[in-house]
Design a protein around this motif. Structure first.
Motif, PDB file in Angstrom:
ATOM      1  N   GLY A 103       0.788  -1.230   0.000  1.00 57.73           N
ATOM      2  CA  GLY A 103       0.000   0.000   0.000  1.00 57.73           C
ATOM      3  C   GLY A 103       0.816   1.273   0.000  1.00 57.73           C
ATOM      4  N   ASP A 104       2.127   1.192   0.151  1.00 55.92           N
ATOM      5  CA  ASP A 104       2.987   2.384   0.166  1.00 55.92           C
ATOM      6  C   ASP A 104       3.626   2.545  -1.212  1.00 55.92           C
ATOM      7  N   LEU A 105       2.889   3.163  -2.157  1.00 50.70           N
ATOM      8  CA  LEU A 105       3.344   3.267  -3.538  1.00 50.70           C
ATOM      9  C   LEU A 105       4.660   4.018  -3.663  1.00 50.70           C
ATOM     10  N   ALA A 106       4.932   4.922  -2.740  1.00 53.69           N
ATOM     11  CA  ALA A 106       6.155   5.724  -2.805  1.00 53.69           C
ATOM     12  C   ALA A 106       7.413   4.878  -2.634  1.00 53.69           C
ATOM     13  N   ARG A 107       7.281   3.630  -2.207  1.00 51.92           N
ATOM     14  CA  ARG A 107       8.445   2.736  -2.125  1.00 51.92           C
ATOM     15  C   ARG A 107       8.965   2.380  -3.518  1.00 51.92           C
ATOM     16  N   SER A 108       8.144   2.600  -4.536  1.00 52.40           N
ATOM     17  CA  SER A 108       8.523   2.253  -5.901  1.00 52.40           C
ATOM     18  C   SER A 108       9.135   3.452  -6.619  1.00 52.40           C
ATOM     19  N   PRO A 109      10.395   3.343  -7.105  1.00 54.70           N
ATOM     20  CA  PRO A 109      10.982   4.423  -7.913  1.00 54.70           C
ATOM     21  C   PRO A 109      10.141   4.727  -9.147  1.00 54.70           C
ATOM     22  N   ARG A 110       9.505   3.718  -9.738  1.00 50.80           N
ATOM     23  CA  ARG A 110       8.678   3.942 -10.920  1.00 50.80           C
ATOM     24  C   ARG A 110       7.496   4.851 -10.588  1.00 50.80           C
ATOM     25  N   TYR A 111       6.878   4.618  -9.441  1.00 51.97           N
ATOM     26  CA  TYR A 111       5.767   5.464  -9.034  1.00 51.97           C
ATOM     27  C   TYR A 111       6.243   6.900  -8.812  1.00 51.97           C
ATOM     28  N   ARG A 112       7.355   7.067  -8.111  1.00 50.08           N
ATOM     29  CA  ARG A 112       7.844   8.410  -7.805  1.00 50.08           C
ATOM     30  C   ARG A 112       8.256   9.164  -9.070  1.00 50.08           C
ATOM     31  N   LYS A 113       8.859   8.466 -10.026  1.00 51.61           N
ATOM     32  CA  LYS A 113       9.365   9.130 -11.231  1.00 51.61           C
ATOM     33  C   LYS A 113       8.291   9.363 -12.284  1.00 51.61           C
ATOM     34  N   LEU A 114       7.313   8.443 -12.368  1.00 54.12           N
ATOM     35  CA  LEU A 114       6.391   8.478 -13.495  1.00 54.12           C
ATOM     36  C   LEU A 114       4.949   8.802 -13.144  1.00 54.12           C
ATOM     37  N   TYR A 115       4.460   8.294 -12.036  1.00 55.36           N
ATOM     38  CA  TYR A 115       3.024   8.349 -11.795  1.00 55.36           C
ATOM     39  C   TYR A 115       2.588   9.400 -10.785  1.00 55.36           C
ATOM     40  N   GLU A 116       3.458   9.758  -9.868  1.00 61.46           N
ATOM     41  CA  GLU A 116       3.124  10.773  -8.874  1.00 61.46           C
ATOM     42  C   GLU A 116       3.114  12.145  -9.539  1.00 61.46           C
ATOM     43  N   PRO A 117       2.221  13.097  -9.217  1.00 65.87           N
ATOM     44  CA  PRO A 117       1.205  13.004  -8.163  1.00 65.87           C
ATOM     45  C   PRO A 117      -0.170  12.515  -8.632  1.00 65.87           C
ATOM     46  N   GLY A 118      -0.478  12.644  -9.954  1.00 63.53           N
ATOM     47  CA  GLY A 118      -1.841  12.351 -10.404  1.00 63.53           C
ATOM     48  C   GLY A 118      -2.158  10.884 -10.527  1.00 63.53           C
ATOM     49  N   GLY A 119      -1.132  10.072 -10.849  1.00 65.34           N
ATOM     50  CA  GLY A 119      -1.375   8.657 -11.038  1.00 65.34           C
ATOM     51  C   GLY A 119      -1.421   7.890  -9.743  1.00 65.34           C
ATOM     52  N   VAL A 136       3.811  -7.451 -22.939  1.00 72.73           N
ATOM     53  CA  VAL A 136       3.669  -7.023 -21.553  1.00 72.73           C
ATOM     54  C   VAL A 136       2.740  -5.808 -21.526  1.00 72.73           C
ATOM     55  N   ALA A 137       2.178  -5.549 -20.366  1.00 70.21           N
ATOM     56  CA  ALA A 137       1.281  -4.399 -20.232  1.00 70.21           C
ATOM     57  C   ALA A 137       1.472  -3.742 -18.880  1.00 70.21           C
ATOM     58  N   ALA A 138       1.357  -2.415 -18.884  1.00 69.12           N
ATOM     59  CA  ALA A 138       1.308  -1.630 -17.652  1.00 69.12           C
ATOM     60  C   ALA A 138       0.037  -0.787 -17.713  1.00 69.12           C
ATOM     61  N   LEU A 139      -0.828  -0.947 -16.714  1.00 66.72           N
ATOM     62  CA  LEU A 139      -2.101  -0.240 -16.653  1.00 66.72           C
ATOM     63  C   LEU A 139      -2.123   0.599 -15.379  1.00 66.72           C
ATOM     64  N   VAL A 140      -2.399   1.896 -15.516  1.00 62.60           N
ATOM     65  CA  VAL A 140      -2.332   2.808 -14.372  1.00 62.60           C
ATOM     66  C   VAL A 140      -3.668   3.511 -14.209  1.00 62.60           C
ATOM     67  N   ARG A 141      -4.150   3.583 -12.974  1.00 63.00           N
ATOM     68  CA  ARG A 141      -5.404   4.271 -12.685  1.00 63.00           C
ATOM     69  C   ARG A 141      -5.122   5.543 -11.927  1.00 63.00           C
ATOM     70  N   SER A 142      -6.076   6.478 -11.939  1.00 62.37           N
ATOM     71  CA  SER A 142      -5.895   7.752 -11.254  1.00 62.37           C
ATOM     72  C   SER A 142      -5.878   7.542  -9.743  1.00 62.37           C
ATOM     73  N   ALA A 143      -5.209   8.467  -9.049  1.00 56.60           N
ATOM     74  CA  ALA A 143      -5.000   8.320  -7.608  1.00 56.60           C
ATOM     75  C   ALA A 143      -6.307   8.278  -6.824  1.00 56.60           C
ATOM     76  N   GLU A 144      -7.308   9.041  -7.283  1.00 59.90           N
ATOM     77  CA  GLU A 144      -8.553   9.103  -6.510  1.00 59.90           C
ATOM     78  C   GLU A 144      -9.330   7.792  -6.509  1.00 59.90           C
ATOM     79  N   LEU A 145      -9.008   6.886  -7.432  1.00 55.70           N
ATOM     80  CA  LEU A 145      -9.696   5.589  -7.474  1.00 55.70           C
ATOM     81  C   LEU A 145      -9.126   4.596  -6.471  1.00 55.70           C
ATOM     82  N   GLY A 146      -7.944   4.925  -5.921  1.00 54.94           N
ATOM     83  CA  GLY A 146      -7.332   4.017  -4.967  1.00 54.94           C
ATOM     84  C   GLY A 146      -6.701   2.816  -5.651  1.00 54.94           C
ATOM     85  N   PRO A 147      -6.333   1.797  -4.891  1.00 53.15           N
ATOM     86  CA  PRO A 147      -5.665   0.621  -5.470  1.00 53.15           C
ATOM     87  C   PRO A 147      -6.620  -0.224  -6.315  1.00 53.15           C
TER      88      PRO A 147
END
Length: 353
Positions: A103-119, A136-147
């Motif tokens: 649940g701590d997305l900030a542990r991921s460098p990918r999240y910090r570099k690419l998806y934060e803050p809106g993703g 392969v696929a990467a699917l990202v949802r907006s932050a307000e939708l939660g996990p």
């Protein structure tokens, strides 16, 4: 998402496969099927070379072109969660970032570099058949939708086998017959920009482009250049890629110095095409080693001696190969693999000659 949505998604992919839709269109159908079982706003569905796991095209939605280079730098260089290479070897080829980071997305460098803050959360998928990963696929949802909910992750997992087989089939089909361009050399700078190229490069770049993202250097060329540069290997790296026309190419990337990389793109050779065809039938590495020996006319005893295994094991391999390829004799196997597939693919890859 319920069982009805999963069934509808599977039916969409099966219908696209049965209709033998062109590869890019089939990938769009797979992406729409994924939309039917999970909620996300950014997506990258990318084909992969089954040897190197580097991407060579696909379909992208909602991804800022400026994120392409950081995306692959993260995949190739950063320690992170759910790397595609690891996912392709996993018993479950689907994983969410929220689950892996507790649940701590900030542990991921990918999240910090690419998806934060809106993703927000990311779900990753490896479309594998046997030991081969076709996409392969990467699917990202907006932050307000939660996990991603567990039921959506499970629905994606249930869709993977059908989608993987459909992608494998589409990769092996030629979309149209066109003359292949001559070998081309590209020089890529440290910022993944194109410095120079030989004549005719525009055709090659268009052939290898990824649908849905407007960048000057195709993903496959950029990823190959980044890997060659960061490996610091003077001999470079090689990979295979399928163009939008259905032709196959061999890419070789090697560092030039001054942080530049040369990428040579040329039609794939027969050795490349043989391995592609064997992988398409789901043969294991050991079974794939037996096939050329059968084609050479070696007896079971001779194959056993060549491979340092028992004749009983060779017979087991041959039975499995026949079953997977849908043949009943060595002659039929050679005709199926080499006459029906290799000759057509080799003609497509070398049509300019």
């Amino acid at each position: 998402m319920g069982i009805d949505q999963v069934i509808a998604a599977r039916d969409r992919v099966l219908a696209a496969d049965a209709a033998e839709r062109p590869l890019t269109e089939l990938l769009s159908d797979v992406l729409e099927a994924l939309h039917g079982v999970a909620t996300f706003s950014v997506a990258a569905l990318l084909l992969t070379d089954t040897d190197s796991m580097l991407p060579f095209g696909g379909v992208v939605e909602g991804l800022n072109p400026s994120q392409c280079t950081p995306f692959w730098d993260n995949e190739l260089l950063d320690p992170d969660f759910a790397k595609f290479t690891s996912l392709a070897r996993s018993a479950e080829p689907v994983a969410t970032l929220s689950q892996l980071t507790d649940g701590d997305l900030a542990r991921s460098p990918r999240y910090r570099k690419l998806y934060e803050p809106g993703g927000g959360d990311e779900i990753r998928v490896a479309f594998t058949t046997g030991a081969s990963c076709w996409a392969v696929a990467a699917l990202v949802r907006s932050a307000e939708l939660g996990p991603f909910p567990a039921e959506e992750s499970q629905s994606v997992l249930e869709l993977v086998p059908v989608a993987a087989r459909a992608i494998r089939s589409a990769v092996m089909r030629r979309d149209r017959a066109t003359a292949a361009p001559a070998p081309t050399m590209l020089v890529i700078d440290s910022d993944a920009s194109l410095v120079s190229a030989t004549p005719g490069a525009a055709d090659v770049l268009a052939e290898l482009a990824t649908h849905g993202v407007d960048i000057d250097v195709p993903t496959v060329v950029m990823a190959a250049a980044r890997r060659a540069k960061n490996l610091k290997n003077a001999t470079g790296i090689s990979m295979r890629a399928r163009g939008s026309s259905g032709r196959w190419f061999r890419l070789h990337a090697a560092p030039l110095g001054d942080n530049q990389v040369a990428v040579v793109v040329e039609p794939a050779g027969p050795a490349d095409l043989v391995s592609i065809v064997l992988e398409s039938y789901g043969l294991t590495q050991r079974e794939s080693e037996v096939v050329p020996l059968l084609a050479r006319g070696l007896s079971t005893k001779e194959i056993a001696a060549e491979m340092c295994i028992s004749r009983h094991t060779v017979n087991d391999h041959i039975k499995t190969i026949f079953s997977k390829c849908g043949v009943t004799s060595r002659g039929e196997l050679v005709a199926r693999l080499f006459a029906e597939h290799i000759s057509e693919l080799h003609h497509a890859a070398t049509a300019h000659r």
